[in-house]
Design a protein around this motif. Structure first.
Motif, PDB file in Angstrom:
ATOM      1  N   SER A 114       0.815  -1.210   0.000  1.00  0.00           N
ATOM      2  CA  SER A 114       0.000   0.000   0.000  1.00  0.00           C
ATOM      3  C   SER A 114       0.848   1.259   0.000  1.00  0.00           C
ATOM      4  O   SER A 114       0.323   2.350  -0.162  1.00  0.00           O
ATOM      5  CB  SER A 114      -0.928   0.017   1.232  1.00  0.00           C
ATOM      6  OG  SER A 114      -0.147  -0.014   2.415  1.00  0.00           O
ATOM      7  N   GLY A 115       2.162   1.130   0.179  1.00  0.00           N
ATOM      8  CA  GLY A 115       3.043   2.293   0.167  1.00  0.00           C
ATOM      9  C   GLY A 115       2.993   3.100   1.444  1.00  0.00           C
ATOM     10  O   GLY A 115       3.488   4.227   1.483  1.00  0.00           O
ATOM     11  N   CYS A 116       2.413   2.546   2.515  1.00  0.00           N
ATOM     12  CA  CYS A 116       2.272   3.277   3.769  1.00  0.00           C
ATOM     13  C   CYS A 116       3.352   2.846   4.750  1.00  0.00           C
ATOM     14  O   CYS A 116       3.769   1.689   4.773  1.00  0.00           O
ATOM     15  CB  CYS A 116       0.891   3.033   4.377  1.00  0.00           C
ATOM     16  SG  CYS A 116      -0.462   3.576   3.323  1.00  0.00           S
ATOM     17  N   LYS A 117       3.781   3.760   5.547  1.00  0.00           N
ATOM     18  CA  LYS A 117       4.721   3.473   6.633  1.00  0.00           C
ATOM     19  C   LYS A 117       3.954   3.486   7.948  1.00  0.00           C
ATOM     20  O   LYS A 117       2.884   4.078   8.065  1.00  0.00           O
ATOM     21  CB  LYS A 117       5.825   4.525   6.655  1.00  0.00           C
ATOM     22  CG  LYS A 117       6.724   4.505   5.438  1.00  0.00           C
ATOM     23  CD  LYS A 117       7.704   3.357   5.450  1.00  0.00           C
ATOM     24  CE  LYS A 117       8.782   3.560   6.475  1.00  0.00           C
ATOM     25  NZ  LYS A 117       9.789   2.486   6.448  1.00  0.00           N
ATOM     26  N   VAL A 118       4.511   2.816   8.925  1.00  0.00           N
ATOM     27  CA  VAL A 118       3.880   2.809  10.235  1.00  0.00           C
ATOM     28  C   VAL A 118       3.950   4.218  10.829  1.00  0.00           C
ATOM     29  O   VAL A 118       5.043   4.785  10.929  1.00  0.00           O
ATOM     30  CB  VAL A 118       4.582   1.808  11.169  1.00  0.00           C
ATOM     31  CG1 VAL A 118       3.941   1.832  12.545  1.00  0.00           C
ATOM     32  CG2 VAL A 118       4.528   0.421  10.585  1.00  0.00           C
TER      33      VAL A 118
END
Length: 235
Positions: A79-83
């Protein structure tokens, strides 16, 4: 009455003959004593691995662990998201509910292993705040969440099996050595729960306004809790 005749009243012709043994028994009666002794022999004991063979198996196990970790990391990053706020710390998504015993035990194992290192740990309990559920769904791009999920320095590492194998191989220690060193202690405000009751609504998650009546409190989550101001910021 002719249909029935009297044949069913007659005694069978073989009434005095001995009943032949079942087929399996007949075949067994022809077996020799040697065959019976062969059947009674115990199975051979498992071969003990030599030190070299054990070393090779350990290497294969470690290589499989690394590949599995890289694959799960790529899946989580699709999804290309970082925590959020996951840099320079360990983020553990888990649940404290005992509804599913296996999941609860897996979460406890991961928390115990990670808790043994002096590193910043951000534990995010999905059962305490629904925003963590939404956050994790956004990170993974899926609503099928398998807890626990561990992120180190913002990167997905895996669940209980991956963490356990990394810990046994010593690779987990190497990964955590890159993080800052902190002193582990229990928060005096929340007692380590990381949440406290909302002071605005006293934990009811409802407020009464004269014109509007009862309405949800905007300062807390649906459980009437807010993150502990003393330990919510880690590192």
């Amino acid at each position: 009455m002719a249909i029935f005749s009297s044949s069913w009243l007659k005694l069978p012709s073989n009434v005095n003959k001995p009943t032949p043994p079942p087929r399996s028994y007949r075949s067994l009666s022809c077996s020799s004593v040697k065959d019976i002794l062969d059947l009674c022999k115990s199975e051979p004991e498992t071969e003990v691995l030599s030190p070299r063979s054990a070393s090779i198996l350990n290497r294969i196990k470690m290589s499989t662990t690394v590949l599995l970790r890289l694959w799960t990391r790529s899946v989580a990053g699709q999804s290309g998201c970082k925590v959020p706020h996951g840099d320079h710390r360990v983020v553990i998504y888990y649940t404290s509910l005992r509804v599913v015993r296996r999941t609860f035990e897996d979460c406890s194992v991961v928390r115990s292993i990670i808790g043994g290192f002096r590193v910043p740990i951000d534990e995010r309990d999905l059962s305490m705040d629904f925003k963590y559920v939404q956050e994790l769904e956004k990170i993974t791009g899926s609503k099928d969440l398998n807890l626990p999920m561990v992120f180190i320095n913002g990167d997905y590492v895996g669940g209980v099996e991956e963490v356990r194998q990394l810990h046994e191989s010593g690779e987990l220690k190497t990964m955590l050595e890159r993080l800052p060193v902190v002193e582990s202690k229990t928060c005096d405000v929340c007692g380590g729960l990381r949440f406290i009751l909302c002071q605005t609504c006293d934990g009811s998650h409802k407020l009464y306004r004269q014109k509007e009546g009862f309405c949800p409190c905007m300062d807390c989550n649906m459980n009437g809790l807010i993150t502990c101001p003393s330990c919510s910021t880690v590192g």
